[in-house]
Design a protein around this motif. Structure first.
Motif, PDB file in Angstrom:
ATOM      1  N   GLY A 122       0.952  -1.210  -0.144  1.00 50.93           N
ATOM      2  CA  GLY A 122      -0.163  -0.097   0.029  1.00 50.93           C
ATOM      3  C   GLY A 122       0.864   1.271  -0.152  1.00 50.93           C
ATOM      4  O   GLY A 122       0.680   2.146  -0.735  1.00 50.93           O
ATOM      5  N   ARG A 123       1.837   1.265   0.911  1.00 47.90           N
ATOM      6  CA  ARG A 123       2.686   2.280   0.882  1.00 47.90           C
ATOM      7  C   ARG A 123       3.452   2.566  -0.494  1.00 47.90           C
ATOM      8  O   ARG A 123       3.638   3.795  -0.908  1.00 47.90           O
ATOM      9  CB  ARG A 123       3.925   2.272   2.223  1.00 47.90           C
ATOM     10  CG  ARG A 123       3.194   2.308   3.443  1.00 47.90           C
ATOM     11  CD  ARG A 123       4.368   2.098   4.309  1.00 47.90           C
ATOM     12  NE  ARG A 123       3.860   2.207   5.828  1.00 47.90           N
ATOM     13  CZ  ARG A 123       4.595   2.067   6.706  1.00 47.90           C
ATOM     14  NH1 ARG A 123       6.009   2.272   6.685  1.00 47.90           N
ATOM     15  NH2 ARG A 123       4.108   2.135   7.971  1.00 47.90           N
ATOM     16  N   VAL A 124       3.977   1.684  -1.107  1.00 39.97           N
ATOM     17  CA  VAL A 124       4.741   1.531  -2.296  1.00 39.97           C
ATOM     18  C   VAL A 124       3.736   2.179  -3.319  1.00 39.97           C
ATOM     19  O   VAL A 124       4.008   2.821  -4.269  1.00 39.97           O
ATOM     20  CB  VAL A 124       5.178   0.328  -2.612  1.00 39.97           C
ATOM     21  CG1 VAL A 124       5.752   0.078  -4.142  1.00 39.97           C
ATOM     22  CG2 VAL A 124       6.365  -0.076  -1.716  1.00 39.97           C
ATOM     23  N   ARG A 132      10.101  -3.095  -4.310  1.00 39.90           N
ATOM     24  CA  ARG A 132       9.987  -1.706  -3.494  1.00 39.90           C
ATOM     25  C   ARG A 132       9.313  -2.415  -2.147  1.00 39.90           C
ATOM     26  O   ARG A 132       9.540  -1.876  -1.212  1.00 39.90           O
ATOM     27  CB  ARG A 132       9.339  -0.594  -4.087  1.00 39.90           C
ATOM     28  CG  ARG A 132      10.340   0.039  -5.120  1.00 39.90           C
ATOM     29  CD  ARG A 132       9.399   1.138  -5.440  1.00 39.90           C
ATOM     30  NE  ARG A 132      10.186   1.910  -6.656  1.00 39.90           N
ATOM     31  CZ  ARG A 132       9.589   2.856  -7.505  1.00 39.90           C
ATOM     32  NH1 ARG A 132       8.375   2.978  -7.325  1.00 39.90           N
ATOM     33  NH2 ARG A 132      10.299   3.597  -8.445  1.00 39.90           N
ATOM     34  N   THR A 133       8.342  -3.166  -2.452  1.00 45.46           N
ATOM     35  CA  THR A 133       7.435  -3.699  -1.312  1.00 45.46           C
ATOM     36  C   THR A 133       8.259  -4.794  -0.196  1.00 45.46           C
ATOM     37  O   THR A 133       8.255  -4.509   0.911  1.00 45.46           O
ATOM     38  CB  THR A 133       6.322  -4.664  -1.844  1.00 45.46           C
ATOM     39  OG1 THR A 133       5.673  -3.669  -2.946  1.00 45.46           O
ATOM     40  CG2 THR A 133       5.563  -5.134  -0.702  1.00 45.46           C
ATOM     41  N   TYR A 134       9.148  -5.315  -0.947  1.00 48.36           N
ATOM     42  CA  TYR A 134      10.077  -6.196  -0.248  1.00 48.36           C
ATOM     43  C   TYR A 134      11.068  -5.379   0.747  1.00 48.36           C
ATOM     44  O   TYR A 134      11.302  -5.657   1.656  1.00 48.36           O
ATOM     45  CB  TYR A 134      11.045  -7.015  -1.164  1.00 48.36           C
ATOM     46  CG  TYR A 134      11.505  -8.314  -0.586  1.00 48.36           C
ATOM     47  CD1 TYR A 134      10.807  -9.512  -0.264  1.00 48.36           C
ATOM     48  CD2 TYR A 134      12.922  -8.506  -0.397  1.00 48.36           C
ATOM     49  CE1 TYR A 134      11.333 -10.528   0.199  1.00 48.36           C
ATOM     50  CE2 TYR A 134      13.524  -9.557   0.374  1.00 48.36           C
ATOM     51  CZ  TYR A 134      12.873 -10.562   0.407  1.00 48.36           C
ATOM     52  OH  TYR A 134      13.310 -11.874   1.129  1.00 48.36           O
ATOM     53  N   GLY A 172      -3.555  -0.773   2.828  1.00 53.35           N
ATOM     54  CA  GLY A 172      -3.322  -2.277   3.418  1.00 53.35           C
ATOM     55  C   GLY A 172      -4.440  -2.991   3.577  1.00 53.35           C
ATOM     56  O   GLY A 172      -4.566  -4.140   4.304  1.00 53.35           O
ATOM     57  N   LEU A 173      -5.865  -2.662   3.157  1.00 55.85           N
ATOM     58  CA  LEU A 173      -7.014  -3.264   3.446  1.00 55.85           C
ATOM     59  C   LEU A 173      -7.549  -4.486   2.438  1.00 55.85           C
ATOM     60  O   LEU A 173      -8.388  -4.999   2.789  1.00 55.85           O
ATOM     61  CB  LEU A 173      -7.929  -2.439   3.771  1.00 55.85           C
ATOM     62  CG  LEU A 173      -7.706  -1.523   4.835  1.00 55.85           C
ATOM     63  CD1 LEU A 173      -8.923  -0.406   5.023  1.00 55.85           C
ATOM     64  CD2 LEU A 173      -7.672  -2.064   6.197  1.00 55.85           C
TER      65      LEU A 173
END
Lengths: 83, 83
Positions: free
Chosen positions: B15-17, B75-77, B49-50
């Motif tokens: 979600g942030r990425v 990037r998520t990793y 993130g839902l």
């Protein structure tokens, strides 16, 4: 372009990539399930394109197969063009 | 290692990425939904993130954002290590 992004095709492409990576690593579907803490039937369902892989699962599978998760994604993207 | 692979954390990190990539591209959540043919509420749910991102969705999002899908994954990793 969006046609190759369809969920079913993505699942099928990922299944092929997963199967190849698992065989290359020389482990069984049961072994992979055990390493990932998945239900025993799950790798088979994924490899046949019958389950949609989530990102969390891809990370777990990549960890178990000792490959970079982004490599699984790149290979799936390439495989999509062949379907 | 498996602790950082947990589904909820992966969804949060993704979600942030996604949010960062969308803002960098200068498009709204509604605009992204429209480009991906998603329900209008979906990008917001993903960014918070839902919802668990599937690989098919990642491909569609990457296409809309004109970035490499494997880059979103990498990037998520990386983001997971910060959570």
């Amino acid at each position: 372009m969006l046609t190759i992004m369809r969920t079913r095709k993505v699942a099928l492409a990922f299944g092929r990539v997963l199967r190849e990576a698992r065989l290359q690593k020389g482990i069984s579907q049961d072994g992979l399930a055990s390493l990932c803490d998945f239900d025993r039937t799950y790798p088979s369902l994924l490899e046949r394109g019958l389950r949609r892989p989530t990102l969390a699962m891809i990370f777990r599978l990549a960890e178990a197969l000792e490959i970079n998760p982004s490599l699984l994604v790149t290979r799936t993207y390439d495989e999509l063009r062949r379907l």
